[in-house]
Motif scaffolding. Structure first.
Motif, mmCIF file in Angstrom:
data_model
loop_
_atom_site.group_PDB
_atom_site.id
_atom_site.type_symbol
_atom_site.label_atom_id
_atom_site.label_comp_id
_atom_site.label_asym_id
_atom_site.label_seq_id
_atom_site.Cartn_x
_atom_site.Cartn_y
_atom_site.Cartn_z
ATOM 1 N N GLU A 598 0.832 -1.209 0.000
ATOM 2 C CA GLU A 598 0.000 0.000 0.000
ATOM 3 C C GLU A 598 0.866 1.258 0.000
ATOM 4 N N LEU A 599 1.953 1.212 0.759
ATOM 5 C CA LEU A 599 2.856 2.356 0.840
ATOM 6 C C LEU A 599 3.493 2.644 -0.528
ATOM 7 N N SER A 602 0.927 4.080 -2.962
ATOM 8 C CA SER A 602 0.625 5.491 -2.658
ATOM 9 C C SER A 602 1.751 6.402 -3.117
ATOM 10 N N LEU A 612 -4.423 10.871 -3.784
ATOM 11 C CA LEU A 612 -4.651 9.730 -2.895
ATOM 12 C C LEU A 612 -6.110 9.716 -2.489
ATOM 13 N N TYR A 618 -2.935 7.276 4.516
ATOM 14 C CA TYR A 618 -1.544 7.145 4.078
ATOM 15 C C TYR A 618 -0.588 7.619 5.169
#
Length: 627
Positions: A598-599, A602, A612, A618
């Motif tokens: 996910e990081l 993003s 985003l 985030y």
């Protein structure tokens, strides 16, 4: 004498014309002055073979007189005049033109006369502002003079009158003012001056008028001067248009002054283009490339078009059909005696002559811009700053119909030259083994410079074109190729042969990790794969062929309801420590690996300039991983 009736057809035409044919009442003066000019031209032509005329070209004139008290406006000429038969034929039958018959009689010699009228209805436009018209006239060579009078569609009378001089007076009794119309303005000196300069400035004979002026009385003290009003006859028109003068006899300052005055621009034009054409269509044109962008240029309120004249008489203030959309910034004038006009002279028939002129002007403008690009790069870059975007729109418009005409004029910023460059110069600098014209799109030069996908090419010295305007990628897609070299995006397409094979090898070696990331991100991405374009960065997002991320942003701004989105492919740099940490987590701590996925996704969105969905989530994710 009993009143004579217009023929039924003429009566209906007169009623129609007064009420609808002419869109602006003020053009009546243009029509009356044009008729007076024709009368002078006819007698001037006769003087070439008849010594009895006793007048040289410089002796002919047109006079305007306004009598406010009696609401009379008079236009007087010392031209050929009319006899009783002419009055019957020219004024008694609407749409019967004496000028047209005169042109037919003298044939080819009309090119030297400047005779304007041809339909025979212009005179009756005066009934838009006058409720009664008197015509006093005496024809050259005739002993008798006649008076023609009419109050409109009800009919007219013709009676003998006394008149010493040859010529014609048109005396119009101006209508009374109403709530909707202020007819009295057509008796004001300033208004008459304005209309002459607007429509009849280039009539070949002087248009004279008594003008009131003010001066200081002689002998009055300097500290308390007294003033008096006096009248002075003044020539209202300039007669010889600047575009009719030989180019060698006109200075640059004269061209610049004409441009500033004519088009109300504070800045000098960047270029002047003088055109003189004879052949299938005869015309003269004076075109200008503005030196500054009009404040409303890129708005829907801006109107393109050239001023169109026929023998020096203004027909249209902005003839849009003379300019293609990609050259809509051009200002100027076109003057042609060959145009086929409709009866009101305000609308053009879309005929061959107009298309020929427009096509020729397009070639002239293209040639001038090409010359500026090759011989005055600094000047061309100044032009590009003002109107370059218009040329790009021209490439895209009409499904690329004009791309071949415009492609050599395009400029884009070069990553290696650090300045704007034409496509032709880019191609000459390409390595022999380079097959593509590379480009990268982004919000600014600085942001494109920092994109991970550009790093490898930049480090190898390969030139990249930077696209910073929303139209740029559409432009590249429309062109597809330039000099047989294909455009290729650094951001969204494979850059070299064998790239897929390399990526597949990496995918096979790290199959478990790529599968895990795709499962973790789900429908957010179309694909997760190894990158062959990243060097020092761990991740990037690509869109593949078709809609790019910059296009997505553009459509989101203008059509948010359409919800158009580019495909998202997450590319990972398998040589980067971040990927190695991800791969280790996939085996040892799958939950942490999901957070890493996910990081990285993003971060790829941020690098691509995409929003985003949940910025707070985030930041929480980053903080959690920092524990």
């Amino acid at each position: 004498m009993a009143k004579r009736q217009f023929k039924a057809e003429s009566k209906r035409l007169l009623e129609l014309m007064i009420n609808s044919i002419y869109t602006h009442k003020e053009i009546f003066l243009r029509e009356i002055i044009s008729n007076a000019s024709d009368a002078c031209d006819k007698l001037c032509y006769l003087a070439l073979t008849d010594d009895g005329v006793g007048l040289d070209r410089g002796d002919f004139r047109i006079e305007i007189t306004a009598d406010k008290e009696h609401r009379l406006l008079t236009v007087r000429d010392n031209g050929i005049g009319m006899d009783k038969e002419d009055l019957e034929n020219n004024l008694g039958i609407i749409a019967s033109s004496g000028s047209y018959r005169f042109k037919q009689e003298i044939g080819e010699d009309t090119k030297d006369t400047g005779v304007i009228g041809q339909f025979g209805v212009g005179f009756y436009s005066a009934f838009m502002v006058a409720d009664h018209i008197t015509v006093s006239t005496r024809k050259y060579g005739a002993e008798s003079a006649y008076l023609w009078q009419s109050a409109g569609a009800d009919g007219y009378t013709i009676t003998p009158c006394e008149r010493d001089q040859v010529g014609t007076d048109i005396i119009m009794h101006i209508k009374a003012d109403t709530e909707e119309e202020q007819y009295s303005e057509f008796l004001e000196t300033w208004k008459l001056q304005e209309l002459v300069r607007k429509y009849s400035d280039y009539i070949r004979f002087p248009i004279r008028m008594e003008v009131s002026k003010t001066r200081k009385k002689e002998g009055s003290p300097e500290d308390q001067p007294e003033y008096e009003t006096y009248t002075e006859e003044e020539t209202l028109n300039s007669m010889v248009p600047i575009w009719q003068r030989p180019k060698s006899e006109v200075t640059e300052e004269e061209y610049h002054k004409f441009y500033r005055d004519k088009f109300h621009d504070y800045a000098d034009p960047q270029r002047c283009i003088a055109v003189s054409a004879e052949g299938a269509v005869t015309y003269k044109a004076l075109l200008f490339i503005p030196g500054a962008t009009p404040y409303d240029y890129y708005t829907k309120d801006y109107e393109k078009g050239l001023q169109l004249y026929s023998n020096g008489v203004l027909i249209m203030d902005k003839c849009a059909d003379l300019l293609p959309e990609h050259f809509r910034f051009i200002r100027g004038v076109v003057d042609s005696p060959d145009l086929s006009l409709n009866i009101s002279r305000e609308l053009l028939q879309h005929d061959r002559q107009l298309k020929v002129i427009a096509a020729n002007l397009e070639k002239k403008i293209k040639a001038e811009l090409g010359k500026m690009l090759n011989e005055d790069r600094e000047g061309y870059e100044a032009f590009w700053k003002n109107f370059g975007r218009q040329l790009k729109y021209g490439v895209v418009n009409e499904y690329g119909r004009h791309k071949d005409l415009l492609q050599d004029l395009l400029l884009f910023y070069s990553s290696t030259e650090k300045k704007l460059t034409p496509l032709g110069d880019y191609v000459t600098r390409m390595r022999e083994d380079q097959k593509f014209l590379y480009y990268a799109a982004g919000e600014s030069l600085e942001k494109i410079d920092k994109l991970p996908q550009t790093e490898l090419l930049r480090d190898s010295g390969t030139e990249i074109l930077y696209f910073t305007e929303e139209v740029d990628e559409f432009c590249a897609q429309t062109l597809r190729t330039y000099q047989e070299k294909e455009f290729r995006s650094v951001l969204d397409q494979e850059l070299e042969e064998g790239a897929k094979e390399k990526a597949q090898e990496a995918a096979d070696a790290h199959k478990e990790t790529f599968g895990f990331v795709k499962e973790a991100l789900g429908e957010q991405v179309k694909e997760v794969k190894a990158s062959v374009r990243l060097k020092s960065h761990p991740v990037c997002l690509t869109a593949g062929e078709g809609l790019s991320f910059e296009m997505e942003k553009y459509f989101q701004a203008i059509q948010p309801e359409a919800a158009l989105k580019a495909e998202r492919t997450l590319e990972l740099n398998v040589e980067h420590p971040a990927f190695q940490a991800l791969e280790a987590a996939v085996k040892e701590d799958p939950e942490k690996a999901r957070k890493y996925a996910e990081l990285l996704y993003s971060q790829a969105l941020l690098i691509a300039g995409l929003p985003l969905e949940d910025p707070s989530a985030y930041t929480d994710l980053v903080c959690e991983l920092m524990k």
